[in-house]
Write a protein that holds these residues in place. Structure first.
Motif, PDB file in Angstrom:
ATOM      1  N   MET A 131       6.631  -4.572   7.202  1.00  0.00           N
ATOM      2  CA  MET A 131       5.238  -4.625   6.737  1.00  0.00           C
ATOM      3  C   MET A 131       4.382  -3.604   7.475  1.00  0.00           C
ATOM      4  N   ALA A 132       4.680  -3.370   8.778  1.00  0.00           N
ATOM      5  CA  ALA A 132       3.931  -2.368   9.535  1.00  0.00           C
ATOM      6  C   ALA A 132       4.202  -0.974   8.988  1.00  0.00           C
ATOM      7  N   VAL A 133       5.506  -0.675   8.662  1.00  0.00           N
ATOM      8  CA  VAL A 133       5.847   0.636   8.084  1.00  0.00           C
ATOM      9  C   VAL A 133       5.137   0.834   6.750  1.00  0.00           C
ATOM     10  N   ILE A 134       5.158  -0.211   5.924  1.00  0.00           N
ATOM     11  CA  ILE A 134       4.471  -0.127   4.624  1.00  0.00           C
ATOM     12  C   ILE A 134       2.981   0.124   4.824  1.00  0.00           C
ATOM     13  N   THR A 166      -0.669  17.422  -2.853  1.00  0.00           N
ATOM     14  CA  THR A 166       0.029  16.789  -3.975  1.00  0.00           C
ATOM     15  C   THR A 166       1.487  16.542  -3.640  1.00  0.00           C
ATOM     16  N   THR A 167       2.114  17.557  -3.043  1.00  0.00           N
ATOM     17  CA  THR A 167       3.519  17.410  -2.651  1.00  0.00           C
ATOM     18  C   THR A 167       3.683  16.296  -1.619  1.00  0.00           C
ATOM     19  N   GLN A 168       2.765  16.294  -0.627  1.00  0.00           N
ATOM     20  CA  GLN A 168       2.825  15.266   0.421  1.00  0.00           C
ATOM     21  C   GLN A 168       2.617  13.866  -0.161  1.00  0.00           C
ATOM     22  N   LEU A 169       1.687  13.762  -1.118  1.00  0.00           N
ATOM     23  CA  LEU A 169       1.407  12.474  -1.737  1.00  0.00           C
ATOM     24  C   LEU A 169       2.606  11.967  -2.525  1.00  0.00           C
ATOM     25  N   ALA A 170       3.263  12.859  -3.245  1.00  0.00           N
ATOM     26  CA  ALA A 170       4.449  12.465  -4.004  1.00  0.00           C
ATOM     27  C   ALA A 170       5.547  11.979  -3.069  1.00  0.00           C
ATOM     28  N   THR A 171       5.715  12.708  -1.940  1.00  0.00           N
ATOM     29  CA  THR A 171       6.733  12.301  -0.962  1.00  0.00           C
ATOM     30  C   THR A 171       6.423  10.926  -0.382  1.00  0.00           C
ATOM     31  N   ILE A 215      10.574   3.275  -1.663  1.00  0.00           N
ATOM     32  CA  ILE A 215      11.847   2.922  -1.030  1.00  0.00           C
ATOM     33  C   ILE A 215      11.649   1.797  -0.017  1.00  0.00           C
ATOM     34  N   VAL A 216      10.601   1.950   0.828  1.00  0.00           N
ATOM     35  CA  VAL A 216      10.331   0.928   1.848  1.00  0.00           C
ATOM     36  C   VAL A 216       9.999  -0.418   1.192  1.00  0.00           C
ATOM     37  N   SER A 217       9.225  -0.367   0.112  1.00  0.00           N
ATOM     38  CA  SER A 217       8.869  -1.604  -0.592  1.00  0.00           C
ATOM     39  C   SER A 217      10.100  -2.281  -1.161  1.00  0.00           C
ATOM     40  N   LEU A 218      11.013  -1.473  -1.696  1.00  0.00           N
ATOM     41  CA  LEU A 218      12.246  -2.034  -2.239  1.00  0.00           C
ATOM     42  C   LEU A 218      13.061  -2.706  -1.138  1.00  0.00           C
ATOM     43  N   ILE A 219      13.138  -2.022   0.008  1.00  0.00           N
ATOM     44  CA  ILE A 219      13.856  -2.613   1.141  1.00  0.00           C
ATOM     45  C   ILE A 219      13.172  -3.912   1.576  1.00  0.00           C
ATOM     46  N   ALA A 220      11.830  -3.870   1.597  1.00  0.00           N
ATOM     47  CA  ALA A 220      11.074  -5.065   2.001  1.00  0.00           C
ATOM     48  C   ALA A 220      11.333  -6.223   1.051  1.00  0.00           C
ATOM     49  N   VAL A 221      11.386  -5.914  -0.262  1.00  0.00           N
ATOM     50  CA  VAL A 221      11.647  -6.968  -1.249  1.00  0.00           C
ATOM     51  C   VAL A 221      13.020  -7.585  -1.016  1.00  0.00           C
ATOM     52  N   LEU A 222      14.008  -6.724  -0.759  1.00  0.00           N
ATOM     53  CA  LEU A 222      15.355  -7.232  -0.511  1.00  0.00           C
ATOM     54  C   LEU A 222      15.387  -8.126   0.729  1.00  0.00           C
ATOM     55  N   ILE A 223      14.694  -7.663   1.767  1.00  0.00           N
ATOM     56  CA  ILE A 223      14.661  -8.463   2.997  1.00  0.00           C
ATOM     57  C   ILE A 223      13.946  -9.788   2.761  1.00  0.00           C
ATOM     58  N   LEU A 224      12.848  -9.730   2.008  1.00  0.00           N
ATOM     59  CA  LEU A 224      12.110 -10.958   1.716  1.00  0.00           C
ATOM     60  C   LEU A 224      12.958 -11.929   0.904  1.00  0.00           C
TER      61      LEU A 224
END
Length: 726
Positions: free
Chosen positions: A8-11, A173-178, A185-194
């Motif tokens: 959650m801190a990374v997100i 724009t490039t930085q925002l897309a990244t 990716i982090v949210s997906l990992i967070a969902v899996l962990i949750l």
């Protein structure tokens, strides 16, 4: 948990950086748009400036301009100066602001010089000769060329600034897309962990549910143990109370002198009060549901408080304490309220006052606080000269199990429940309680309570000391077997039943009762429930097994828990009587079993037809056939019913189920003097069952309300007419 917090801190950090990049991109876009706007506006102003200069220089070719044309040029110069000032204020790039300021300064110079030239032109007498000279003076300044050259230079700066902005926007724009990709990716990992965490917690919850089931089972066992304890305590307390109440009632039926009658009445009143208090304390379901009923009946506060003081006189004399009592004379002698609850409050307060006072006095004072709209607010103050209460404990003493001093409580005894009960009952009666105290000097407890003034009542309170129905010699040739292990209760029952002429047999337990029945079956068997050797439940089951339903059995028990009655009926008993035994109810059950009616008193001259038709036999029984007392109760019934009918209708209209249940409960108390088979009473009971369902169907409630109101109004009219005719 720590891993989830880290994710959650990374997100959160990623989201903050994303927001920063988004803001930078938005600012870059705004800057680019501002650059385009400024460039276009500046180009427009420069062209406008050059055009005005040409118009002024052209004066030498058209020296005789009319005044309107001159004024038009002046207005254009003013507009040019205003717009270049606005452009300066809106431009926010510090790196190129100096170039814009220089252009603005040149344009302002051009405007000022042009106004001077036009002023000189206006003031000249020979405009044809003056025009060439004036126009050449502006041209000689070369302001237009300077404006044009500086504008070209400033546009180059704007183009560079625009290229830089576009480059920064591309980077953002490039930085925002990244960052967005990273966040996904982090949210997906967070969902899996949750999901993993939820699954693990679900397993823990299943384990917890199993533990709760075990705890529930244990709690149910503890509840059963508690019920058994309360049942045993009820039996042990109510058994001697049964003898006290029964013998006092029998004593009231004998010839007594004035002093003996006064003391016996006090014993009877005190036993009634004690019975109600014991019922409230031992009735576990009532306490846990916070369901203490406040009844309404006519009483004389002067008599009640005086009797209370007489009750405590021996205790006060024993401690050499002066006990005084006063009731203000202008307080009505006929108030409607719960006299038992009032005395319960005062018994607690006066008892505490005497308990905690070693020397001095205790006073009971009842005064009229307010008298408005048929209601009298009474202020009851109990003052003592005892140990007093520390200031910090003045409010905590009203909490359960709270006591002023635990060491002193051990000396004096007590549970710490008295004042908590007093506060609760006072609130239920619509009043309040306050306390003032000085340690070492004493305390003063004050309660304020409202009571309704009842008009046209005699000053004597209504009391039911002897039963109005006469069963003398009604049970001749009938055999009654009394199964009771307590000698006092045997004596009491013998005193109650001997006048009926029945043959009485006694057994000390269930086993002896079976032996009697093996010899000869009695007409009626009165069975105590809790006895040694064999209890009443077991004995009843054996009798039913051996003799079937040929023996009518009446249960007599000091147990008051709700399931006790059902246990007796399930065992095969026909009737259930709770101790202390009410002689009238006991005789009524026996008469019903034997099919025998009461002996009518020759002196009674009552319109039995009207009484039976209206269902008033119960109220006559309660009042010992005293016409005056009956009229008092029925008159009060007629006074209360219209108000309660209106309250009932309002609660239904507002769909206030808790208020409706409370009103119906009070209404049930109001009509309790009437017979149970009166249509309005039957309808009220059915209505009570309807509104206590888990799901309330308001259309059905409204329909039932309309039917009930019609029956109640009809009943009220009939009773009112009966009162006026008697």
């Amino acid at each position: 948990m720590i891993l989830a917090i880290g994710i959650m801190a990374v997100i959160t950090v990623t989201q903050v950086i994303t927001n920063t990049s988004q803001t930078a991109l938005e600012n870059g876009n705004k800057q680019a748009a501002n650059t385009f706007t400024t460039n276009n506006k500046l180009e427009e102003l420069v062209n406008y400036s050059l055009l005005l200069e040409k118009r002024i220089v052209s004066l030498k070719f058209k020296p005789t301009l009319n005044q309107a044309a001159v004024n038009n040029i002046k207005d254009s110069l003013t507009s040019l100066g205003y717009n270049i000032t606005i452009l300066q204020k809106t431009w926010n790039d510090s790196g190129s602001i100096s170039g814009l300021n220089k252009i603005a300064g040149l344009i302002n110079t051009q405007v000022n010089e042009s106004f001077k030239i036009l002023a000189a032109y206006d003031n000249s007498t020979n405009k044809i000769l003056a025009a060439p000279t004036i126009s050449d003076s502006l041209q000689s300044l070369h302001v237009g060329d300077s404006i044009y050259n500086n504008a070209i230079e400033f546009q180059k700066q704007l183009e560079k600034l625009l290229r830089d902005n576009l480059l920064q926007n591309n980077v953002a724009t490039t930085q925002l897309a990244t960052l967005n990709f990273t966040l996904a990716i982090v949210s997906l990992i967070a969902v899996l962990i949750l999901v993993i965490i939820i699954i693990r917690r679900q397993k823990k919850q299943l384990l917890l549910i199993n533990d709760l089931d075990k705890a529930k089972t244990l709690a149910q066992k503890n509840s059963e143990i508690k019920d058994r304890f309360l049942a045993n305590m009820s039996h042990e307390i109510r058994t001697p109370l049964n003898a006290l109440k029964g013998f006092s009632k029998l004593l009231l039926g004998t010839t007594l002198n004035t002093e003996q009658l006064k003391y016996t009445n006090i014993i009877e009143t005190s036993s009634n009060n004690l019975l109600l208090i014991v019922n409230d304390i031992l009735d576990l379901s009532k306490i846990e549901a916070d369901n203490v009923t406040i009844s309404q009946a006519v009483f004389d506060v002067h008599t009640e408080v005086t009797e209370l003081a007489i009750l405590f006189e021996p205790l006060a004399k024993e401690k050499n304490i002066e006990l005084t009592c006063s009731v203000q004379q202008n307080i009505s002698h006929t108030l409607s309220g719960d006299a038992i609850r009032l005395k319960q409050i005062l018994v607690n307060l006066v008892g505490n006052a005497i308990k905690f006072t070693d020397a001095g006095k205790v006073s009971i004072e009842v005064t009229l606080l307010e008298n408005t709209a048929g209601t009298q607010w009474l202020q009851c103050t109990v003052t003592d000269t005892g140990i007093g209460i520390p200031a910090l404990q003045l409010y905590s003493i009203f909490e359960r199990f709270e006591q002023v001093d635990t060491s002193f409580s051990r000396k004096q005894g007590g549970t710490g429940l008295g004042l908590a009960i007093v506060k609760k009952i006072t609130a239920l009666m619509g009043g309040n309680i306050t306390v003032e105290s000085v340690p070492g000097k004493g305390s003063a407890f004050t309660i304020n309570l409202p009571f309704v003034v009842v008009a046209n009542k005699s000053s004597a309170s209504i009391k039911n000391n002897v039963d109005c129905i006469n069963y003398t010699n009604s049970f001749l040739q009938k055999t009654i077997l009394l199964v009771e292990d307590n000698a006092m209760n045997q004596m009491l029952l013998e005193s109650m039943l001997t006048p009926t002429g029945a043959t009485l047999l006694f057994a000390n337990n269930g086993a002896e009762a079976i032996q009697f029945c093996d010899t000869a079956l009695p007409d009626v068997l009165l069975m105590d429930v809790q006895m040694p050797v064999m209890d009443g439940i077991e004995a009843t089951k054996m009798l039913r097994k051996k003799f079937g339903n040929s023996i009518p059995i009446v249960a007599m028990t000091a147990h008051v828990l709700p399931n006790e009655k059902q246990k007796c009926l399930d065992a095969g008993m026909n009737y259930y009587i709770s101790k202390p035994i009410d002689q009238a109810i006991l005789l009524q059950h026996i008469a019903q079993i034997c099919g025998i009616g009461p002996t009518k008193k020759e002196t009674t001259a009552i319109n039995n037809t009207a009484i039976n038709k209206l269902g008033l036999s119960n109220v006559y029984k309660l009042c010992n056939n005293n016409e005056a007392a009956v009229k008092q109760i029925l008159t009060q019934l007629c006074v209360q019913m219209p108000t309660e009918i209106q309250a009932l209708q309002q609660a239904v209209q507002e769909k206030n189920i808790s208020q409706l249940q409370k009103i119906v409960h009070n209404f049930t108390s109001t009509v309790s003097p009437l017979n149970d088979d009166v249509p309005s009473v039957v309808a009220l009971q059915g209505f009570s069952n309807t509104i206590h369902q888990q799901i309330i169907e308001w259309p059905l409630v409204q329909t039932e309300t309309n039917k009930l109101v019609l029956l109640l109004q009809h009943c009220n009219t009939a009773v009112h007419n009966f009162v006026n005719e008697t």
